[in-house]
Motif scaffolding. Structure first.
Motif, mmCIF file in Angstrom:
data_model
loop_
_atom_site.group_PDB
_atom_site.id
_atom_site.type_symbol
_atom_site.label_atom_id
_atom_site.label_comp_id
_atom_site.label_asym_id
_atom_site.label_seq_id
_atom_site.Cartn_x
_atom_site.Cartn_y
_atom_site.Cartn_z
ATOM 1 N N VAL A 73 0.328 -3.874 -16.107
ATOM 2 C CA VAL A 73 1.220 -3.611 -14.970
ATOM 3 C C VAL A 73 1.280 -2.138 -14.609
ATOM 4 O O VAL A 73 1.717 -1.797 -13.496
ATOM 5 C CB VAL A 73 2.647 -4.162 -15.216
ATOM 6 C CG1 VAL A 73 2.614 -5.669 -15.418
ATOM 7 C CG2 VAL A 73 3.338 -3.463 -16.383
ATOM 8 N N LEU A 74 0.807 -1.262 -15.478
ATOM 9 C CA LEU A 74 0.809 0.148 -15.094
ATOM 10 C C LEU A 74 -0.042 0.365 -13.852
ATOM 11 O O LEU A 74 0.227 1.270 -13.046
ATOM 12 C CB LEU A 74 0.356 1.040 -16.253
ATOM 13 C CG LEU A 74 -1.120 1.169 -16.630
ATOM 14 C CD1 LEU A 74 -1.851 2.192 -15.763
ATOM 15 C CD2 LEU A 74 -1.255 1.567 -18.085
ATOM 16 N N PHE A 75 -1.060 -0.483 -13.666
ATOM 17 C CA PHE A 75 -1.924 -0.332 -12.493
ATOM 18 C C PHE A 75 -1.209 -0.738 -11.207
ATOM 19 O O PHE A 75 -1.496 -0.193 -10.138
ATOM 20 C CB PHE A 75 -3.218 -1.118 -12.698
ATOM 21 C CG PHE A 75 -4.044 -0.586 -13.820
ATOM 22 C CD1 PHE A 75 -4.819 0.548 -13.651
ATOM 23 C CD2 PHE A 75 -4.013 -1.181 -15.073
ATOM 24 C CE1 PHE A 75 -5.558 1.076 -14.695
ATOM 25 C CE2 PHE A 75 -4.747 -0.668 -16.131
ATOM 26 C CZ PHE A 75 -5.517 0.464 -15.937
ATOM 27 N N GLU A 76 -0.280 -1.668 -11.311
ATOM 28 C CA GLU A 76 0.514 -2.018 -10.132
ATOM 29 C C GLU A 76 1.529 -0.919 -9.819
ATOM 30 O O GLU A 76 1.795 -0.627 -8.653
ATOM 31 C CB GLU A 76 1.230 -3.353 -10.340
ATOM 32 C CG GLU A 76 1.799 -3.947 -9.062
ATOM 33 C CD GLU A 76 0.744 -4.417 -8.073
ATOM 34 O OE1 GLU A 76 1.097 -4.640 -6.899
ATOM 35 O OE2 GLU A 76 -0.435 -4.569 -8.448
ATOM 36 N N TYR A 77 2.087 -0.293 -10.860
ATOM 37 C CA TYR A 77 3.006 0.826 -10.629
ATOM 38 C C TYR A 77 2.287 1.996 -9.952
ATOM 39 O O TYR A 77 2.814 2.607 -9.018
ATOM 40 C CB TYR A 77 3.622 1.295 -11.948
ATOM 41 C CG TYR A 77 4.462 0.264 -12.657
ATOM 42 C CD1 TYR A 77 5.169 -0.703 -11.947
ATOM 43 C CD2 TYR A 77 4.561 0.240 -14.039
ATOM 44 C CE1 TYR A 77 5.932 -1.657 -12.598
ATOM 45 C CE2 TYR A 77 5.324 -0.706 -14.704
ATOM 46 C CZ TYR A 77 6.009 -1.659 -13.973
ATOM 47 O OH TYR A 77 6.773 -2.603 -14.621
ATOM 48 N N LEU A 78 1.075 2.305 -10.419
ATOM 49 C CA LEU A 78 0.307 3.372 -9.785
ATOM 50 C C LEU A 78 -0.010 3.038 -8.335
ATOM 51 O O LEU A 78 0.105 3.880 -7.441
ATOM 52 C CB LEU A 78 -0.994 3.618 -10.553
ATOM 53 C CG LEU A 78 -0.881 4.282 -11.924
ATOM 54 C CD1 LEU A 78 -2.247 4.366 -12.589
ATOM 55 C CD2 LEU A 78 -0.271 5.669 -11.808
ATOM 56 N N HIS A 79 -0.411 1.791 -8.104
ATOM 57 C CA HIS A 79 -0.732 1.355 -6.742
ATOM 58 C C HIS A 79 0.491 1.433 -5.844
ATOM 59 O O HIS A 79 0.421 1.951 -4.714
ATOM 60 C CB HIS A 79 -1.273 -0.073 -6.787
ATOM 61 C CG HIS A 79 -1.639 -0.637 -5.459
ATOM 62 N ND1 HIS A 79 -2.477 0.010 -4.569
ATOM 63 C CD2 HIS A 79 -1.262 -1.797 -4.843
ATOM 64 C CE1 HIS A 79 -2.612 -0.727 -3.485
ATOM 65 N NE2 HIS A 79 -1.886 -1.808 -3.622
ATOM 66 N N ALA A 80 1.635 0.958 -6.332
ATOM 67 C CA ALA A 80 2.869 0.987 -5.536
ATOM 68 C C ALA A 80 3.274 2.420 -5.225
ATOM 69 O O ALA A 80 3.738 2.718 -4.107
ATOM 70 C CB ALA A 80 3.987 0.258 -6.277
ATOM 71 N N ALA A 81 3.104 3.309 -6.192
ATOM 72 C CA ALA A 81 3.451 4.715 -5.962
ATOM 73 C C ALA A 81 2.620 5.304 -4.828
ATOM 74 O O ALA A 81 3.141 6.013 -3.958
ATOM 75 C CB ALA A 81 3.238 5.521 -7.247
ATOM 76 N N THR A 82 1.328 4.992 -4.822
ATOM 77 C CA THR A 82 0.470 5.526 -3.761
ATOM 78 C C THR A 82 0.850 4.942 -2.403
ATOM 79 O O THR A 82 0.781 5.636 -1.388
ATOM 80 C CB THR A 82 -1.021 5.248 -4.038
ATOM 81 O OG1 THR A 82 -1.258 3.845 -4.057
ATOM 82 C CG2 THR A 82 -1.448 5.852 -5.355
ATOM 83 N N LEU A 83 1.271 3.667 -2.374
ATOM 84 C CA LEU A 83 1.687 3.066 -1.107
ATOM 85 C C LEU A 83 2.931 3.758 -0.558
ATOM 86 O O LEU A 83 3.022 4.018 0.651
ATOM 87 C CB LEU A 83 1.957 1.568 -1.288
ATOM 88 C CG LEU A 83 0.770 0.690 -1.684
ATOM 89 C CD1 LEU A 83 1.200 -0.768 -1.770
ATOM 90 C CD2 LEU A 83 -0.387 0.838 -0.705
ATOM 91 N N LEU A 84 3.889 4.046 -1.434
ATOM 92 C CA LEU A 84 5.096 4.752 -0.998
ATOM 93 C C LEU A 84 4.736 6.118 -0.421
ATOM 94 O O LEU A 84 5.218 6.507 0.651
ATOM 95 C CB LEU A 84 6.066 4.914 -2.167
ATOM 96 C CG LEU A 84 6.775 3.646 -2.649
ATOM 97 C CD1 LEU A 84 7.575 3.940 -3.916
ATOM 98 C CD2 LEU A 84 7.697 3.080 -1.575
#
Length: 327
Positions: A73-84
């Motif tokens: 799930v760290l990869f989803e957190y990184l992805h979400a951060a970039t989207l924000l």
């Protein structure tokens, strides 16, 4: 290739575990951070990156455990951060069919929550206790930051070459998918050839994914993509369909394409339609599709190095599905 419904049914157990783990591991003691994080994390994302990590680990023989899902799930957190962060930089109105977070809470707050998600991802990587994992994640976050800066400074750069375009999308998109696959191999203690093969698979898949995404900005449907069509073009983002058209266009059409992408004050539906007509005239859309297909084929060639297995079949299906996705 299995149908979309068949693929979803096959990955459903993993997606359920990923969703559970996402909910359990992102929380902050600051309620506001939780509110903004939930807005982006649970707005219908595909969970592609954590899924790639889980399947890559399984392909290398790792029995999937709670620890595997937690790392994924760290990869989803990184992805979400970039989207924000992206939506603030781009001034986006919508994300995944919902109002972009910065329109609800403001730029400063959303950037800081993005930073929190980055930090949370790195903390999970540290807790894995494997320096190779931490090394991959630290390199990847650096590449992603560079990609966003490169994209920003290349706005309206009508002379952008294919080589520089691919440099941007490697950092912006492909690097994170490559990292998810590579970390899956590391987590599973993959052998000397499995790790580079899966890293290459993720890289090629990332190229195909971003090329398709850029194509959808021209040919997608808002109800399916969850965002306004033509946004990249109106913001002056030079992507592969435009680059191909510029390479092929006659001088008068080339000058018109330049004028259309630079006319921010006149970014009308009519201008966007005209730009699409010029790109279609030079078969830029079909050429872009073909390029994405070539990268999917390269990705599948990397998987051919592995023995047949359900995990390999699913990764192949996911790669091929990228070519037909509508969001």
């Amino acid at each position: 290739m299995r149908t979309k419904q068949e693929i979803i049914a096959a990955i459903a157990p993993d997606l359920e575990k990923i969703e559970e783990t996402l909910s359990q591991n992102f929380a902050s003691y600051v309620p506001f951070i939780n509110e903004v994080s939930r807005h982006i994390l649970f707005a219908g994302g595909k969970r592609l990156r954590p899924l790639l990590m889980v399947l890559s680990a399984r392909l290398c023989g790792e029995p999937t455990s709670a620890k595997t899902y937690r790392l994924s799930v760290l990869f989803e957190y990184l992805h979400a951060a970039t989207l924000l962060h992206d939506d603030v930089v781009d001034g986006a109105k919508f994300r995944r069919g919902r109002k972009a977070a910065h329109h609800l809470w403001g730029n400063q707050a959303v950037i800081l929550v993005g930073d929190f998600l980055y930090s949370r991802a790195i903390r999970i990587a540290v807790e894995e206790g494997n320096m190779d994992v931490l090394d991959v994640i630290s390199q990847t976050t650096t590449l992603m930051s560079e990609g966003e800066v490169l994209q920003l400074i290349n706005l309206d750069n009508v002379e952008l070459t294919e080589e520089k375009y691919f440099d941007v999308i490697f950092r912006k998109t492909a690097a994170l998918m490559a990292a998810a696959c590579e970390v899956g191999a590391i987590h599973a203690r993959g052998n000397s050839w499995e790790r580079p093969a899966l890293k290459a698979f993720g890289t090629y898949l990332g190229y195909a994914f971003q090329i398709t995404d850029d194509l959808l900005d021209y040919l997608g449907v808002k109800d399916e993509t969850g965002k306004d069509i033509g946004t990249d073009f109106k913001e002056g983002k030079v992507t592969l369909p435009y680059i191909i058209a510029m390479e092929r266009a006659e001088p008068t059409d080339r000058e018109e394409l330049i004028a259309l992408i630079k006319e921010k004050e006149a970014a009308t539906p009519e201008n966007f339609k005209r730009a699409c007509e010029l790109m279609e005239k030079y078969n830029a859309f079909s050429a872009t599709r073909e390029r994405a297909k070539e990268y999917v084929e390269k990705a599948c060639q990397e998987l051919a190095k592995f023995e047949p297995s359900p995990a390999r079949d699913l990764l192949i299906d996911i790669a091929q599905y990228v070519l037909t996705r509508k969001h």
